[in-house]
Design a protein around this motif. Structure first.
Motif, short mmCIF file in Angstrom:
data_model
loop_
_atom_site.label_atom_id
_atom_site.label_comp_id
_atom_site.label_asym_id
_atom_site.label_seq_id
_atom_site.Cartn_x
_atom_site.Cartn_y
_atom_site.Cartn_z
N SER A 65 7.64 -36.50 30.67
CA SER A 65 7.48 -37.94 30.94
C SER A 65 6.57 -38.16 32.14
N LEU A 66 5.92 -39.31 32.14
CA LEU A 66 5.15 -39.79 33.27
C LEU A 66 5.30 -41.30 33.35
N ARG A 67 5.16 -41.83 34.54
CA ARG A 67 5.12 -43.28 34.70
C ARG A 67 3.83 -43.68 35.41
N LEU A 68 3.05 -44.50 34.74
CA LEU A 68 1.82 -45.01 35.32
C LEU A 68 2.09 -46.38 35.96
N SER A 69 1.38 -46.62 37.04
CA SER A 69 1.48 -47.91 37.73
C SER A 69 0.11 -48.55 37.80
N CYS A 70 0.09 -49.87 37.75
CA CYS A 70 -1.16 -50.63 37.89
C CYS A 70 -0.89 -51.74 38.90
N ARG A 91 8.37 -44.50 22.26
CA ARG A 91 8.15 -43.48 23.29
C ARG A 91 7.68 -44.08 24.62
N PHE A 92 6.87 -45.11 24.55
CA PHE A 92 6.30 -45.74 25.74
C PHE A 92 6.96 -47.11 25.97
N THR A 93 7.09 -47.46 27.24
CA THR A 93 7.62 -48.78 27.60
C THR A 93 6.74 -49.41 28.67
N ILE A 94 6.29 -50.62 28.41
CA ILE A 94 5.51 -51.36 29.40
C ILE A 94 6.43 -52.35 30.10
N SER A 95 6.27 -52.47 31.41
CA SER A 95 7.13 -53.38 32.16
C SER A 95 6.36 -53.94 33.35
N GLN A 96 7.01 -54.87 34.05
CA GLN A 96 6.33 -55.53 35.16
C GLN A 96 7.28 -55.69 36.33
N ASP A 97 6.71 -55.75 37.52
CA ASP A 97 7.45 -56.09 38.73
C ASP A 97 6.66 -57.20 39.41
N ASN A 98 7.12 -58.43 39.23
CA ASN A 98 6.36 -59.56 39.75
C ASN A 98 6.33 -59.61 41.27
N ALA A 99 7.34 -59.07 41.90
CA ALA A 99 7.36 -59.05 43.37
C ALA A 99 6.26 -58.15 43.93
N LYS A 100 5.86 -57.17 43.12
CA LYS A 100 4.84 -56.22 43.57
C LYS A 100 3.50 -56.41 42.86
N ASN A 101 3.40 -57.42 41.99
CA ASN A 101 2.17 -57.60 41.19
C ASN A 101 1.76 -56.29 40.53
N THR A 102 2.71 -55.65 39.90
CA THR A 102 2.49 -54.32 39.34
C THR A 102 2.99 -54.25 37.91
N VAL A 103 2.21 -53.57 37.09
CA VAL A 103 2.58 -53.30 35.70
C VAL A 103 2.76 -51.79 35.56
N TYR A 104 3.77 -51.40 34.79
CA TYR A 104 4.08 -49.98 34.62
C TYR A 104 3.96 -49.58 33.16
N MET A 111 6.08 -43.37 30.03
CA MET A 111 5.71 -42.57 28.87
C MET A 111 6.68 -41.41 28.72
N ASN A 112 7.43 -41.41 27.65
CA ASN A 112 8.40 -40.36 27.37
C ASN A 112 7.99 -39.60 26.11
N SER A 113 8.60 -38.44 25.93
CA SER A 113 8.32 -37.61 24.74
C SER A 113 6.83 -37.44 24.53
N LEU A 114 6.13 -37.10 25.59
CA LEU A 114 4.68 -37.01 25.53
C LEU A 114 4.23 -35.89 24.59
N LYS A 115 3.11 -36.14 23.92
CA LYS A 115 2.53 -35.19 22.98
C LYS A 115 1.13 -34.81 23.44
N PRO A 116 0.63 -33.67 23.03
CA PRO A 116 -0.74 -33.30 23.41
C PRO A 116 -1.77 -34.37 23.01
N GLU A 117 -1.54 -35.06 21.93
CA GLU A 117 -2.48 -36.10 21.50
C GLU A 117 -2.45 -37.35 22.38
N ASP A 118 -1.52 -37.41 23.33
CA ASP A 118 -1.51 -38.50 24.31
C ASP A 118 -2.48 -38.22 25.46
N THR A 119 -3.06 -37.04 25.49
CA THR A 119 -4.00 -36.69 26.55
C THR A 119 -5.21 -37.61 26.52
N ALA A 120 -5.49 -38.25 27.65
CA ALA A 120 -6.59 -39.20 27.73
C ALA A 120 -6.67 -39.73 29.16
#
Length: 124
Positions: free
Chosen positions: A17-22, A67-80, A83-92
């Motif tokens: 798993s990984l979690r991306l932040s924006c 497998r993936f979940t998108i979410s938001q934190d309005n207090a931080k102006n951040t979108v997450y 990513m779970n159960s990652l596969k090699p084809e998710d590489t990008a």
């Protein structure tokens, strides 16, 4: 000045798993459609997930549903992107993006602000 700054990429083994932040600066965060895209070498940019900041409503590409979940934190102006159960084809390189108006799908033409991208590598 509008900035979208991604973080959280890295290398994991398949099944991991990984979690991306924006982090979104400027005045573009509120009542926007925000999305995650990805682009692998030799491939076109592909929409992964989007969320409407106004009500948190998500939408996913079939390839990542369950497998993936998108979410938001309005207090931080951040979108997450969790990513779970990652596969090699998710590489990008994964990009965060913000749309200029109403969005009907994950076509990149709707999105006018883009981050610099963060690399995700999944090994088998």
């Amino acid at each position: 000045q509008v900035q979208l700054v991604e973080s959280g990429g890295g290398s994991v083994q398949a099944g991991g798993s990984l979690r991306l932040s924006c982090a979104v600066s400027g005045s573009i965060y509120h009542n926007r459609y925000m999305a995650w895209f990805r682009q692998a070498p030799g491939n076109e940019r592909e929409g992964v997930a989007r969320i409407y900041i106004g009500n948190g409503s998500p939408y996913y590409a079939d390839s990542v549903k369950g497998r993936f979940t998108i979410s938001q934190d309005n207090a931080k102006n951040t979108v997450y992107l969790q990513m779970n159960s990652l596969k090699p084809e998710d590489t990008a390189i994964y990009y965060c993006a913000a749309a200029s108006g109403v969005v009907f799908d994950l076509n990149p033409k709707y999105f006018v602000y883009w981050g610099q991208g963060t690399q995700v590598t999944v090994s088998s």
